[in-house]
Design an enzyme around this catalytic site. Structure first.
Site, PDB file in Angstrom:
ATOM      1  N   GLU A   1     -33.214  29.846-118.251  1.00 25.20           N
ATOM      2  CA  GLU A   1     -33.858  28.698-117.611  1.00 25.20           C
ATOM      3  C   GLU A   1     -32.780  27.814-116.983  1.00 25.20           C
ATOM      4  O   GLU A   1     -31.815  27.453-117.653  1.00 25.20           O
ATOM      5  CB  GLU A   1     -34.648  27.913-118.660  1.00 25.20           C
ATOM      6  CG  GLU A   1     -34.967  26.490-118.325  1.00 25.20           C
ATOM      7  CD  GLU A   1     -35.345  25.661-119.535  1.00 25.20           C
ATOM      8  OE1 GLU A   1     -35.245  24.424-119.458  1.00 25.20           O
ATOM      9  OE2 GLU A   1     -35.721  26.241-120.580  1.00 25.20           O
TER      10      GLU A   1
ATOM     11  N   LYS B   1     -43.289  24.911-126.120  1.00 29.49           N
ATOM     12  CA  LYS B   1     -41.903  24.539-126.376  1.00 29.49           C
ATOM     13  C   LYS B   1     -41.919  23.388-127.380  1.00 29.49           C
ATOM     14  O   LYS B   1     -42.337  22.277-127.053  1.00 29.49           O
ATOM     15  CB  LYS B   1     -41.237  24.101-125.069  1.00 29.49           C
ATOM     16  CG  LYS B   1     -39.879  23.446-125.230  1.00 29.49           C
ATOM     17  CD  LYS B   1     -39.379  22.989-123.858  1.00 29.49           C
ATOM     18  CE  LYS B   1     -38.149  22.113-123.968  1.00 29.49           C
ATOM     19  NZ  LYS B   1     -37.645  21.703-122.633  1.00 29.49           N
TER      20      LYS B   1
END
Length: 212
Positions: free
Chosen positions: A48, A136
């Site tokens: 990411e 998350k």
């Protein structure tokens, strides 16, 4: 890596098999690009790129060109619908948000899987309702492994990815407690995305891969 495009099921499969999402956040776009490529070359196939990195969209474009269309390249710290659209245009395969907001719905409209940030049980329910592929758990360091265990009692089927303060030792604890994967930034990347040593990055990658 499989050749089919990223969708919710592929993101979940990659998280479950790789167990590690690397988070690249730095101050130098060229160094950040080298870091992304090094991570993938060393076997970390989910990376990411945080949008707080200067030139982050160019980093994503460059990494996509270098790594190919099916690489597990995502955009992180996605806050707005504009962030989501620009990340998709740059070549991100999935979006990662620090919290619930317009970026989650925008990502879904764009057809991208979203790893949505949440902390409380109410936020977990909201993330799932908004269409998040996975949650998350952020900042995971607030409650640590015991908090993840507590959340998994009412949410045993939710794919949690703890992020925030996750080093190699903590990563093992979270995975044993039922996390589908862990997201790791500075304990793994160190100063590589600021221009630091790629050899030291490779050593940290080996440490994490051994631990996981």
């Amino acid at each position: 890596m499989t050749e089919r495009p990223f969708d919710d099921s592929r993101l979940l499969e990659e998280l479950a098999s790789r167990r590690l999402l690397a988070i690249v956040r730095g101050t130098d776009a060229d160094a950040a690009l080298r870091t992304v490529v090094t991570l993938v070359e060393e076997g970390v196939e989910l990376v990411e790129v945080s949008l707080v990195t200067p030139g982050a969209l160019d980093v994503i474009r460059g990494a996509r060109a270098a790594l190919g269309e099916t690489a597990g390249l995502g955009a992180g710290t996605v806050l707005t619908a504009a962030d989501a659209r620009e990340a998709a245009e740059a070549g991100a395969s999935y979006l990662v948000t620090p919290a619930l907001g317009e970026a989650v719905a925008a990502g879904r409209r764009l057809g991208l899987p979203v790893l949505a940030g949440a902390l409380t049980p109410t936020e977990v329910v909201a993330a799932l309702g908004a269409g998040a592929a996975a949650v998350k758990l952020f900042p995971a360091s607030l409650g640590g492994v015991p908090y993840l265990r507590a959340l998994r009692d009412p949410f045993p089927q939710v794919p949690f990815v703890p992020v925030g303060g996750v080093d190699a030792a903590a990563a093992t604890g979270y995975l044993r407690a039922g996390a589908v994967a862990v997201g790791v930034g500075s304990p793994l990347v160190g100063d590589a995305a600021n221009g630091g040593s790629l050899d030291e990055l490779r050593a940290r990658i080996r440490e994490f891969r051994t631990a996981l």
